[in-house]
Motif scaffolding. Structure first.
Motif, PDB file in Angstrom:
ATOM      1  N   ALA A 152       0.841  -1.209   0.000  1.00 50.60           N
ATOM      2  CA  ALA A 152       0.000   0.000   0.000  1.00 50.60           C
ATOM      3  C   ALA A 152       0.871   1.252   0.000  1.00 50.60           C
ATOM      4  O   ALA A 152       0.596   2.212  -0.724  1.00 50.60           O
ATOM      5  CB  ALA A 152      -0.924  -0.001   1.211  1.00 50.60           C
ATOM      6  N   ILE A 192      -0.994  -1.882  -5.743  1.00 52.20           N
ATOM      7  CA  ILE A 192      -2.354  -2.239  -5.343  1.00 52.20           C
ATOM      8  C   ILE A 192      -2.654  -3.718  -5.579  1.00 52.20           C
ATOM      9  O   ILE A 192      -3.331  -4.352  -4.768  1.00 52.20           O
ATOM     10  CB  ILE A 192      -3.380  -1.328  -6.057  1.00 52.20           C
ATOM     11  CG1 ILE A 192      -3.054   0.167  -5.815  1.00 52.20           C
ATOM     12  CG2 ILE A 192      -4.793  -1.640  -5.603  1.00 52.20           C
ATOM     13  CD1 ILE A 192      -2.968   0.572  -4.353  1.00 52.20           C
ATOM     14  N   LEU A 210      -1.135  -5.525  -2.792  1.00 52.10           N
ATOM     15  CA  LEU A 210      -1.903  -5.205  -1.587  1.00 52.10           C
ATOM     16  C   LEU A 210      -3.115  -6.130  -1.473  1.00 52.10           C
ATOM     17  O   LEU A 210      -3.365  -6.716  -0.420  1.00 52.10           O
ATOM     18  CB  LEU A 210      -2.357  -3.742  -1.616  1.00 52.10           C
ATOM     19  CG  LEU A 210      -3.399  -3.320  -0.582  1.00 52.10           C
ATOM     20  CD1 LEU A 210      -2.837  -3.407   0.821  1.00 52.10           C
ATOM     21  CD2 LEU A 210      -3.896  -1.915  -0.887  1.00 52.10           C
ATOM     22  N   LYS A 211      -3.852  -6.276  -2.567  1.00 51.31           N
ATOM     23  CA  LYS A 211      -5.048  -7.132  -2.561  1.00 51.31           C
ATOM     24  C   LYS A 211      -4.687  -8.582  -2.263  1.00 51.31           C
ATOM     25  O   LYS A 211      -5.361  -9.252  -1.473  1.00 51.31           O
ATOM     26  CB  LYS A 211      -5.762  -7.037  -3.911  1.00 51.31           C
ATOM     27  CG  LYS A 211      -6.359  -5.673  -4.197  1.00 51.31           C
ATOM     28  CD  LYS A 211      -6.911  -5.635  -5.614  1.00 51.31           C
ATOM     29  CE  LYS A 211      -7.303  -4.247  -6.027  1.00 51.31           C
ATOM     30  NZ  LYS A 211      -7.736  -4.197  -7.427  1.00 51.31           N
ATOM     31  N   SER A 239      -9.529  -1.781  -0.485  1.00 48.98           N
ATOM     32  CA  SER A 239      -8.435  -1.890  -1.457  1.00 48.98           C
ATOM     33  C   SER A 239      -8.977  -2.201  -2.849  1.00 48.98           C
ATOM     34  O   SER A 239      -8.431  -1.726  -3.843  1.00 48.98           O
ATOM     35  CB  SER A 239      -7.423  -2.954  -1.019  1.00 48.98           C
ATOM     36  OG  SER A 239      -7.931  -4.258  -1.193  1.00 48.98           O
ATOM     37  N   HIS A 294      -4.030   3.586  -0.645  1.00 53.54           N
ATOM     38  CA  HIS A 294      -2.816   3.790  -1.434  1.00 53.54           C
ATOM     39  C   HIS A 294      -1.891   4.666  -0.610  1.00 53.54           C
ATOM     40  O   HIS A 294      -2.211   4.995   0.540  1.00 53.54           O
ATOM     41  CB  HIS A 294      -3.140   4.416  -2.800  1.00 53.54           C
ATOM     42  CG  HIS A 294      -4.092   5.558  -2.739  1.00 53.54           C
ATOM     43  ND1 HIS A 294      -3.724   6.813  -2.326  1.00 53.54           N
ATOM     44  CD2 HIS A 294      -5.427   5.615  -3.003  1.00 53.54           C
ATOM     45  CE1 HIS A 294      -4.773   7.615  -2.347  1.00 53.54           C
ATOM     46  NE2 HIS A 294      -5.825   6.912  -2.750  1.00 53.54           N
TER      47      HIS A 294
END
Length: 193
Positions: free
Chosen positions: A81, A86, A89-90, A155, A161
């Motif tokens: 993040a 991204i 992150l997910k 997210s 972010h």
């Protein structure tokens, strides 16, 4: 008058913290106090006698490894993040959430193992403490998984972010705290059995 203005201009800014982060830290402190009281009560009650020792379920070693892995994946999510990765992150949040759920299932199986050893919530103070300590931690972990799911949904909506890190930072703090709390409880139970 000029001296007074110079003094005001030189005044330091107070330390500022987001109100939600402050509330989270107050909550964490209260949880620490609850578990400190519970482990202290454990030691005092153990010294009074009528304490039937039992072997800890071996699955607790597995769940401890799972919670450590989930802490590592949470750190990966935080770094992703922070660096605007991204997609990473997910993935990292999904892994952390899945590991949290697996940990909870493992805790359930530890209770099943206790019952198989004739250790119940009532009748043996040692068993009662085991159920209360692990159950209370599981309740907090459920709240952590819910927080993870909320952050995961955020997210996917691109609301997390590098410029919007507040909820990610809070979630990471709480998750790492829960992991550390479990390691403390597990070590405490190992040393006191």
């Amino acid at each position: 008058m000029e001296e007074r203005l110079a003094y005001i201009e030189g005044a330091e800014q107070p330390i500022a913290m987001h109100p939600k982060k402050f509330a989270l830290w107050l909550f964490i402190v209260s949880v620490v106090m609850i578990f400190a009281a519970m482990t202290s009560a454990f030691i005092v009650r153990q010294g009074e006698g009528n304490w039937l020792d039992y072997d800890l379920p071996s699955i607790l070693w597995v769940t401890s490894g799972i919670i450590l892995l989930s802490s590592a994946s949470m750190h990966w999510a935080y770094l992703s993040a922070k660096n605007d990765r991204i997609s990473h992150l997910k993935i990292a949040l999904t892994i952390t959430t899945a590991l949290g759920l697996v940990f909870l299932v493992g805790q359930w199986f530890s209770w099943v193992a206790l019952v198989e050893r004739d250790v119940y919530f009532v009748g043996n103070p040692a068993g009662s403490f085991m159920y209360v300590l692990t159950g209370l931690h599981a309740a907090h972990l459920i709240s952590g998984v819910i927080f993870l799911i909320i952050v995961l949904i955020s997210s996917f909506r691109y609301k997390i972010h590098s410029k919007r890190m507040n909820s990610m930072e809070m979630c990471a703090t709480y998750w790492h705290f829960l992991g550390g709390l479990w390691i403390y409880l597990f070590m405490f139970l190992l040393l006191n059995h």
